[in-house]
Design a protein around this motif. Structure first.
Motif, PDB file in Angstrom:
ATOM      1  N   MET A   1     -15.671  16.380  -4.420  1.00  0.00           N
ATOM      2  CA  MET A   1     -15.869  15.289  -5.358  1.00  0.00           C
ATOM      3  C   MET A   1     -15.508  13.952  -4.680  1.00  0.00           C
ATOM      4  N   ILE A   2     -16.373  12.998  -4.786  1.00  0.00           N
ATOM      5  CA  ILE A   2     -16.149  11.688  -4.174  1.00  0.00           C
ATOM      6  C   ILE A   2     -15.163  10.893  -5.042  1.00  0.00           C
ATOM      7  N   ARG A   3     -14.093  10.394  -4.414  1.00  0.00           N
ATOM      8  CA  ARG A   3     -13.066   9.652  -5.141  1.00  0.00           C
ATOM      9  C   ARG A   3     -13.072   8.192  -4.686  1.00  0.00           C
ATOM     10  N   ARG A   4     -14.033   7.430  -5.194  1.00  0.00           N
ATOM     11  CA  ARG A   4     -14.124   6.017  -4.819  1.00  0.00           C
ATOM     12  C   ARG A   4     -12.891   5.231  -5.242  1.00  0.00           C
ATOM     13  N   ASP A   5     -12.267   5.634  -6.345  1.00  0.00           N
ATOM     14  CA  ASP A   5     -11.065   4.932  -6.797  1.00  0.00           C
ATOM     15  C   ASP A   5      -9.951   5.046  -5.767  1.00  0.00           C
ATOM     16  N   LEU A   6      -9.807   6.235  -5.186  1.00  0.00           N
ATOM     17  CA  LEU A   6      -8.779   6.427  -4.169  1.00  0.00           C
ATOM     18  C   LEU A   6      -9.153   5.733  -2.866  1.00  0.00           C
ATOM     19  N   HIS A   7     -10.452   5.677  -2.568  1.00  0.00           N
ATOM     20  CA  HIS A   7     -10.901   4.943  -1.381  1.00  0.00           C
ATOM     21  C   HIS A   7     -10.472   3.481  -1.471  1.00  0.00           C
ATOM     22  N   GLN A   8     -10.596   2.897  -2.651  1.00  0.00           N
ATOM     23  CA  GLN A   8     -10.247   1.490  -2.810  1.00  0.00           C
ATOM     24  C   GLN A   8      -8.733   1.277  -2.727  1.00  0.00           C
ATOM     25  N   GLN A   9      -7.960   2.244  -3.172  1.00  0.00           N
ATOM     26  CA  GLN A   9      -6.512   2.157  -2.957  1.00  0.00           C
ATOM     27  C   GLN A   9      -6.192   2.178  -1.464  1.00  0.00           C
ATOM     28  N   ASN A  10      -6.890   3.015  -0.721  1.00  0.00           N
ATOM     29  CA  ASN A  10      -6.689   3.065   0.729  1.00  0.00           C
ATOM     30  C   ASN A  10      -7.090   1.746   1.390  1.00  0.00           C
ATOM     31  N   ARG A  11      -8.124   1.118   0.852  1.00  0.00           N
ATOM     32  CA  ARG A  11      -8.559  -0.169   1.399  1.00  0.00           C
ATOM     33  C   ARG A  11      -7.425  -1.183   1.381  1.00  0.00           C
ATOM     34  N   LEU A  12      -6.661  -1.199   0.296  1.00  0.00           N
ATOM     35  CA  LEU A  12      -5.545  -2.128   0.204  1.00  0.00           C
ATOM     36  C   LEU A  12      -4.528  -1.884   1.312  1.00  0.00           C
ATOM     37  N   ALA A  13      -4.272  -0.610   1.594  1.00  0.00           N
ATOM     38  CA  ALA A  13      -3.316  -0.278   2.648  1.00  0.00           C
ATOM     39  C   ALA A  13      -3.825  -0.717   4.015  1.00  0.00           C
ATOM     40  N   TRP A  14      -5.120  -0.550   4.262  1.00  0.00           N
ATOM     41  CA  TRP A  14      -5.688  -0.971   5.547  1.00  0.00           C
ATOM     42  C   TRP A  14      -5.769  -2.488   5.647  1.00  0.00           C
ATOM     43  N   ASP A  15      -6.052  -3.161   4.555  1.00  0.00           N
ATOM     44  CA  ASP A  15      -6.040  -4.628   4.573  1.00  0.00           C
ATOM     45  C   ASP A  15      -4.660  -5.145   4.973  1.00  0.00           C
ATOM     46  N   ALA A  16      -3.609  -4.459   4.522  1.00  0.00           N
ATOM     47  CA  ALA A  16      -2.249  -4.884   4.841  1.00  0.00           C
ATOM     48  C   ALA A  16      -1.877  -4.535   6.284  1.00  0.00           C
ATOM     49  N   ALA A  17      -2.326  -3.377   6.774  1.00  0.00           N
ATOM     50  CA  ALA A  17      -1.884  -2.888   8.086  1.00  0.00           C
ATOM     51  C   ALA A  17      -2.620  -3.539   9.245  1.00  0.00           C
ATOM     52  N   THR A  18      -3.873  -3.918   9.055  1.00  0.00           N
ATOM     53  CA  THR A  18      -4.686  -4.398  10.174  1.00  0.00           C
ATOM     54  C   THR A  18      -4.082  -5.607  10.897  1.00  0.00           C
ATOM     55  N   PRO A  19      -3.596  -6.637  10.199  1.00  0.00           N
ATOM     56  CA  PRO A  19      -2.983  -7.754  10.926  1.00  0.00           C
ATOM     57  C   PRO A  19      -1.761  -7.340  11.741  1.00  0.00           C
ATOM     58  N   ALA A  20      -0.963  -6.412  11.215  1.00  0.00           N
ATOM     59  CA  ALA A  20       0.204  -5.935  11.967  1.00  0.00           C
ATOM     60  C   ALA A  20      -0.244  -5.241  13.248  1.00  0.00           C
ATOM     61  N   HIS A  21      -1.262  -4.386  13.157  1.00  0.00           N
ATOM     62  CA  HIS A  21      -1.775  -3.696  14.345  1.00  0.00           C
ATOM     63  C   HIS A  21      -2.286  -4.703  15.376  1.00  0.00           C
ATOM     64  N   SER A  22      -3.061  -5.670  14.922  1.00  0.00           N
ATOM     65  CA  SER A  22      -3.648  -6.652  15.840  1.00  0.00           C
ATOM     66  C   SER A  22      -2.593  -7.514  16.505  1.00  0.00           C
ATOM     67  N   SER A  23      -1.454  -7.691  15.829  1.00  0.00           N
ATOM     68  CA  SER A  23      -0.422  -8.584  16.360  1.00  0.00           C
ATOM     69  C   SER A  23       0.174  -8.088  17.672  1.00  0.00           C
ATOM     70  N   HIS A  24      -0.013  -6.816  17.987  1.00  0.00           N
ATOM     71  CA  HIS A  24       0.580  -6.241  19.199  1.00  0.00           C
ATOM     72  C   HIS A  24      -0.366  -6.285  20.402  1.00  0.00           C
ATOM     73  N   LYS A  25      -1.586  -6.783  20.210  1.00  0.00           N
ATOM     74  CA  LYS A  25      -2.603  -6.688  21.257  1.00  0.00           C
ATOM     75  C   LYS A  25      -2.866  -8.067  21.864  1.00  0.00           C
ATOM     76  N   ARG A  26      -2.565  -8.192  23.142  1.00  0.00           N
ATOM     77  CA  ARG A  26      -2.703  -9.477  23.829  1.00  0.00           C
ATOM     78  C   ARG A  26      -4.159  -9.750  24.198  1.00  0.00           C
ATOM     79  N   ASP A  27      -4.678 -10.915  23.831  1.00  0.00           N
ATOM     80  CA  ASP A  27      -5.969 -11.455  24.270  1.00  0.00           C
ATOM     81  C   ASP A  27      -7.044 -10.374  24.394  1.00  0.00           C
ATOM     82  N   GLN A  28      -7.356  -9.758  23.269  1.00  0.00           N
ATOM     83  CA  GLN A  28      -8.387  -8.719  23.285  1.00  0.00           C
ATOM     84  C   GLN A  28      -9.747  -9.274  23.724  1.00  0.00           C
ATOM     85  N   ALA A  29     -10.044 -10.492  23.305  1.00  0.00           N
ATOM     86  CA  ALA A  29     -11.342 -11.076  23.649  1.00  0.00           C
ATOM     87  C   ALA A  29     -11.466 -11.246  25.158  1.00  0.00           C
ATOM     88  N   GLY A  30     -10.438 -11.796  25.788  1.00  0.00           N
ATOM     89  CA  GLY A  30     -10.470 -11.969  27.230  1.00  0.00           C
ATOM     90  C   GLY A  30     -10.557 -10.648  27.960  1.00  0.00           C
TER      91      GLY A  30
END
Length: 299
Positions: A1-30
């Motif tokens: 059974m597809i649980r879109r409601d739970l997917h959206q709860q997970n989205r909130l967690a990833w929205d919060a975590a992504t900046p923290a993850h990126s903060s540890h990576k030096r000059d990814q573009a370069g």
């Protein structure tokens, strides 16, 4: 059974975590502009069908080869786009899809800063895939993608639909057996069957815990002591679930591999970093820590 409601709860967690993850990576573009890659040899071996071992990425970089040229590739989910852009550097025409707007915004910014061509889209795969009017040569999924998927049969059926005849699904996941253990190394989580697990602490800062293995552009301390305010909803899929769902979707399995190490992520606290940005036990018996596969839609 597809649980879109739970997917959206997970989205909130990833929205919060992504900046923290990126903060540890030096000059990814370069790093990417200079020819760097966030991919691992194992992924490229599965993509190219070149065998289980060897430094294929180093060979490709030295030769300047672009072995994915002419292929339309879907990276789903794509997180903040580093792997997506690394795939584009191998010649693929790439589309990255992720449920997190924060992750997609980071991916789009990185694409602009590198000048690497890619398309990024925000979407729940269970909605985006059925509406997609494009067919792909390759669908690529890696590392902790399937635990967020509430209905594995519906997922692989939708993936099979967007593959062109002869197109392939390539995946590399942390092994379902390894994912039964908690952060203390204790056997805790259920195995398989789509069992629903609530993670009260949300998506953690696994980049901080893994160090340079997940920050090949250079590790910096970044955000310290990140605590995610949003709980997560995970789904436990076993090996038979993963492979069986692909067969039920009409895909033909071509390669199945198990690996005695984990790429990039320190999934158990006592793992030791090895050459090639891999984590493995320091000694003794080694269980499978990753599961890889390649399956094909029949012509």
């Amino acid at each position: 059974m597809i649980r879109r409601d739970l997917h959206q709860q997970n989205r909130l967690a990833w929205d919060a975590a992504t900046p923290a993850h990126s903060s540890h990576k030096r000059d990814q573009a370069g790093f990417l502009r200079g020819g760097g890659t966030t991919l691992f040899d194992d992924e490229v071996h599965l993509l190219l069908g070149t065998g289980p071992e060897g430094h294929v990425l180093e060979d490709l970089r030295n030769s300047g080869a672009r072995p994915l040229s002419g292929l339309r590739l879907l990276h789903a989910p794509c997180n903040a786009g580093q792997d997506t852009l690394s795939l584009a550097q191998l010649g693929a025409e790439v589309t990255g899809v992720d449920i997190s707007p924060t992750a997609i915004a980071a991916a789009q910014t990185l694409a602009e800063e590198t000048g690497i061509s890619a398309r990024f889209v925000v979407g729940d795969l269970y909605d985006w895939l059925p509406a997609c009017e494009v067919q792909f040569d390759v669908v690529f999924m890696t590392y902790g993608a399937l635990i967020w998927m509430s209905d594995i049969d519906a997922l692989f059926a939708a993936i099979a639909r967007v593959l062109r005849p002869g197109g392939r699904l390539v995946g590399l996941e942390f092994h379902p057996l390894a994912m039964m253990f908690d952060e203390h190394g204790e056997l805790f989580y259920p195995y398989g069957g789509g069992a629903h697990v609530v993670g009260e602490t949300g998506v953690g800062d696994y980049v901080a815990a893994s160090g340079t293995a997940l920050a090949p552009s250079g590790f910096v301390e970044g955000q310290v002591g990140f605590k995610n305010p949003h709980a997560t909803n995970e789904f436990s899929w076993g090996v038979a679930d993963i492979l069986g769902a692909q067969l039920r979707a009409g895909l033909v399995l071509e390669v199945v591999r198990e690996y005695p190490y984990a790429n990039g992520c320190k999934i158990w606290p006592d793992l030791v970093e090895q050459p090639g940005r891999r984590y493995a036990p320091a000694g003794g018996a080694v269980p499978p820590l990753m599961l890889g596969w390649s399956s094909r839609r029949p012509e």
